[in-house]
Design an enzyme around this catalytic site. Structure first.
Site, PDB file in Angstrom:
ATOM      1  CE1 TYR A  88       0.822   1.126   4.403  1.00  0.00           C
ATOM      2  CE2 TYR A  88       0.008  -1.141   4.559  1.00  0.00           C
ATOM      3  CZ  TYR A  88       0.710   0.007   5.010  1.00  0.00           C
ATOM      4  OH  TYR A  88       1.296   0.020   6.241  1.00  0.00           O
ATOM      5  CB  ALA A 116      -1.038  -5.031  13.831  1.00  0.00           C
ATOM      6  CB  SER A 215       1.812  -6.959   6.042  1.00  0.00           C
ATOM      7  OG  SER A 215       1.404  -7.718   7.268  1.00  0.00           O
ATOM      8  CG  HIS A 250      -2.228   3.436  12.620  1.00  0.00           C
ATOM      9  ND1 HIS A 250      -1.957   2.069  12.178  1.00  0.00           N
ATOM     10  CD2 HIS A 250      -1.228   4.201  12.986  1.00  0.00           C
ATOM     11  CE1 HIS A 250      -0.615   2.090  12.477  1.00  0.00           C
ATOM     12  NE2 HIS A 250      -0.332   3.421  12.859  1.00  0.00           N
TER      13      HIS A 250
HETATM   14  N1  HPA Z   1      -7.818  -4.683   8.867  1.00  0.00           N
HETATM   15  C1  HPA Z   1      -6.933  -4.454   8.042  1.00  0.00           C
HETATM   16  N2  HPA Z   1      -5.512  -4.463   8.762  1.00  0.00           N
HETATM   17  C2  HPA Z   1      -5.516  -4.314   9.671  1.00  0.00           C
HETATM   18  C3  HPA Z   1      -6.538  -4.413  10.765  1.00  0.00           C
HETATM   19  C4  HPA Z   1      -7.855  -4.514  10.219  1.00  0.00           C
HETATM   20  O1  HPA Z   1      -8.802  -4.396  10.769  1.00  0.00           O
HETATM   21  N3  HPA Z   1      -6.290  -4.198  12.157  1.00  0.00           N
HETATM   22  C5  HPA Z   1      -4.749  -4.104  12.049  1.00  0.00           C
HETATM   23  N4  HPA Z   1      -4.427  -4.302  10.754  1.00  0.00           N
END
Ligand code: HPA
Length: 275
Positions: A88, A116, A215, A250
């Site tokens: 991205y 994450a 990712s 975020h």
């Molecule tokens: N969606 C996509 N990517 C992410 C999310 C999510 O809810 N949380 C952390 N990375």
């Protein structure tokens, strides 16, 4: 546009890195949000800025010095990417691929990827850790597109055990020994950068996803192509869109990652000697 990354470019990068350290890393670490502090636990670390390494991509994120750290953790030689490349951000999938190929060239045989992710499975909770059992590559991209370099791997690589069963079992027993329950499920990798719509989350659940993120899938495809054994662990930082009656941010992702850091780090440190 596919930028073709040849074997000689990988070899040049690897030769440069080998000159900088006598440590021969066996384990590659690509760590997601909140786990960067692992960098401080690497002993005898050589830090090599990405910009010095021939053909290496350069981090565009402001205030982030991308560097490769090579040293020892718990007596095991490791190489860690401090700063990772997301599609991205505008990088092509083959750029995401490059550091993994270089890792292989300097001797890496196993890779730990963490990230994450949003929880899609409604039995999950923010703060859970999830062993990745398999993935759905929904990025619409593939790092292996283009002429195949047979020195890296075969044209049509097998992905039937993308995430090593041995390492998944190890992660599960290690988490249990540390006294917490770890989830295991399917990670859906999307391009991003926006979080998903609630309708997309319903779709992902029907497709078999348990978690969603932006990712990992490209890195794992390249690792498998080149014969690296992979362990993936997601930190469920939030429940995905539409599950709870609240918008995603975020800040929430970073906050949960921060809270889970101790558990995550403890698990990773305990795993490394046995990987
Ligand atoms: N969606 C996509 N990517 C992410 C999310 C999510 O809810 N949380 C952390 N990375």
């Amino acid at each position: 546009m596919v930028r073709i990354l040849t074997q000689s470019m990988v070899q040049e990068a690897a030769a440069f890195i080998k000159e900088k350290t006598s440590v021969k890393p066996e384990i590659g670490l690509i760590l997601g949000s909140g786990l960067g502090i692992l960098a401080e636990l690497i002993e005898d670390a050589a830090a090599i800025p990405y910009e010095e390494i021939p053909h290496f991509p350069i981090s565009t994120v402001e205030g982030h010095v991308g560097e490769l750290l090579i040293g020892n953790i718990q007596g095991r030689p490791v190489v860690m990417m401090k700063g990772r490349f997301h599609m991205y951000e505008g990088y092509g999938p083959e750029v995401t691929a490059f550091p993994v190929r270089v890792m292989k060239e300097i001797g890496v045989q196993k890779m730990l990827v963490t990230n994450a992710a949003g929880g899609v499975n409604t039995n999950y909770n923010a703060g859970d850790l999830m062993i990745i059992s398999d993935h759905l590559n929904l990025t619409g991209r593939n790092p292996l597109v283009g002429p195949n370099e047979s020195a890296f791997g075969v044209r049509f690589p097998d992905m039937s055990e993308a995430y090593s069963e041995r390492l998944r079992k190890l992660a599960k027993t290690t988490a249990e020994a540390q006294g917490f329950n770890i989830q295991e499920g399917v990670y859906a990798g999307l391009l991003g950068p926006n979080y998903e719509t609630p309708a997309e989350i319903v779709m992902l659940r029907r497709l078999g996803a348990d978690a969603v993120g932006m990712s990992t899938v490209a890195e794992v495809i390249v690792a498998r192509h080149t014969g690296i054994e992979v362990l993936g662990i997601s930190c469920i930082t939030n429940m995905a869109a539409g599950i709870l009656d609240q918008p995603l941010s975020h800040d929430e992702v970073m906050e949960t990652a921060e809270q889970v850091k101790g558990k995550f780090l403890g698990l990773v440190m305990a795993l490394i000697p046995y990987m």
